[in-house]
Design a protein around this motif. Structure first.
Motif, PDB file in Angstrom:
ATOM      1  N   ASP A 160      57.869  48.329  29.477  1.00  0.00           N
ATOM      2  CA  ASP A 160      57.230  47.127  28.959  1.00  0.00           C
ATOM      3  C   ASP A 160      58.151  46.517  27.908  1.00  0.00           C
ATOM      4  OD1 ASP A 160      55.381  45.160  28.747  1.00  0.00           O
ATOM      5  OD2 ASP A 160      53.835  46.337  27.733  1.00  0.00           O
ATOM      6  N   ALA A 184      54.280  49.955  35.493  1.00  0.00           N
ATOM      7  CA  ALA A 184      54.449  48.689  34.780  1.00  0.00           C
ATOM      8  C   ALA A 184      53.238  47.821  35.043  1.00  0.00           C
ATOM      9  CB  ALA A 184      55.732  47.993  35.219  1.00  0.00           C
ATOM     10  N   ARG A 190      50.837  53.789  31.627  1.00  0.00           N
ATOM     11  CA  ARG A 190      51.756  52.712  31.237  1.00  0.00           C
ATOM     12  C   ARG A 190      51.473  52.219  29.826  1.00  0.00           C
ATOM     13  NH1 ARG A 190      49.396  47.784  31.320  1.00  0.00           N
ATOM     14  NH2 ARG A 190      47.357  47.624  32.283  1.00  0.00           N
ATOM     15  N   CYS A 220      63.776  45.254  34.889  1.00  0.00           N
ATOM     16  CA  CYS A 220      63.222  46.553  35.262  1.00  0.00           C
ATOM     17  C   CYS A 220      64.134  47.249  36.269  1.00  0.00           C
ATOM     18  CB  CYS A 220      61.820  46.371  35.834  1.00  0.00           C
ATOM     19  SG  CYS A 220      61.020  47.902  36.340  1.00  0.00           S
TER      20      CYS A 220
END
Length: 276
Positions: free
Chosen positions: A115, A185, A231, A169
């Motif tokens: 993140d 994610a 996450r 990512c």
């Protein structure tokens, strides 16, 4: 042994391992300079203490046990300006290796989450900002976090918002492909191409689909909910780093700011390992 002493011991050991300077003298000898591991350790202590260069040196002069862990005496400590200039010689690639080594202090699970968060650059004066065209006020930092230990594995820093989160990512995942089995994610990383690339790297994507059609519900139903729920550990880590080490960077140039944030994550990993 105090926490700061244990922190310094771990920090010096990692810095010596990365720079390959085990057994070398930390202080200048024969007209040479300070050992790289000593300078890296001093910068980590500066971030740990959350103080300026001058205040860091002043505090360490009153901490003979801590300076002894580095291999220095109070009289050997560099001037604040020397320590500041030495920061330019620490390459970002070295900071990444330090980060990886500090993460290895934890029992990593091979399951990670990713993140982004933002750090302020508001410590600069208005006069300085006007004189140097210092217009960008925030840094975007994307962190890869081990969900079991909450250790920071890798990061990406940027002064702009250009480029999609999914592309970042993929870039971070490629650097850590051999060490990950799954990657979680939020929906901001929803991109089918990213999922395919992660699978090519033998990483299971745990990224929920945004609902555009009924079959998107079916895709989401197949996701491991327990793993996906982890996450949120990235938000926990982002909050912990900012609360303990600051929400803003002290450096002025972007490349120094990137290194400072990387070292902040190194310090966070070591502090967490020492606490455990």
């Amino acid at each position: 042994m105090t926490k700061i002493s244990r922190f310094t011991e771990r920090c010096v050991s990692i810095a010596q391992s990365v720079t390959g300077e085990r057994g070398e003298s930390a202080a200048p000898s024969g007209g040479g300079g300070f050992a790289d591991y000593a300078l890296v350790s001093l910068h980590c202590l500066r971030i740990y203490l959350d103080t300026s260069y001058r205040m860091t040196i002043d505090l360490l002069k009153e901490m003979p046990q801590i300076t002894g862990e580095i291999g220095l005496e109070a009289a050997d400590l560099p001037a604040p300006s020397t320590l500041c200039k030495a920061f330019d010689r620490i390459e970002m690639s070295v900071c990444r290796v330090l980060l990886r080594q500090s993460a290895q202090l934890h029992d990593l699970s091979e399951h990670a989450a990713i993140d982004a968060t933002f750090y302020e650059r508001d410590r600069a004066s208005r006069h300085y900002c006007h004189r140097t065209n210092y217009s960008v006020q925030t840094l975007k930092v994307t962190k890869l976090v081990d969900t079991a230990t909450q250790a920071v594995l890798d990061l990406h820093c940027s002064t702009t918002l250009e480029g999609s989160d999914a592309d970042l990512c993929e870039q971070i995942a490629r650097r850590n492909a051999g060490d990950l089995r799954s990657l979680a994610a939020d929906k901001g990383y929803d991109k089918q191409q990213l999922r395919e690339r992660l699978r090519d790297l033998d990483i299971r994507p745990l990224i929920k689909h945004r609902i555009f059609a009924p079959y998107d519900h079916a895709h989401n139903a197949r996701i491991d909910e327990d793993r996906y729920a982890q996450r949120s550990m990235t938000e926990t880590v982002n909050s912990a780093v900012k609360r303990s080490l600051g929400y803003a960077v002290r450096a002025r140039t972007w490349y120094r700011e990137f290194r400072e944030i990387a070292l902040m994550c190194v310090v966070y990993n070591i502090k967490r390992a020492v606490k455990q």
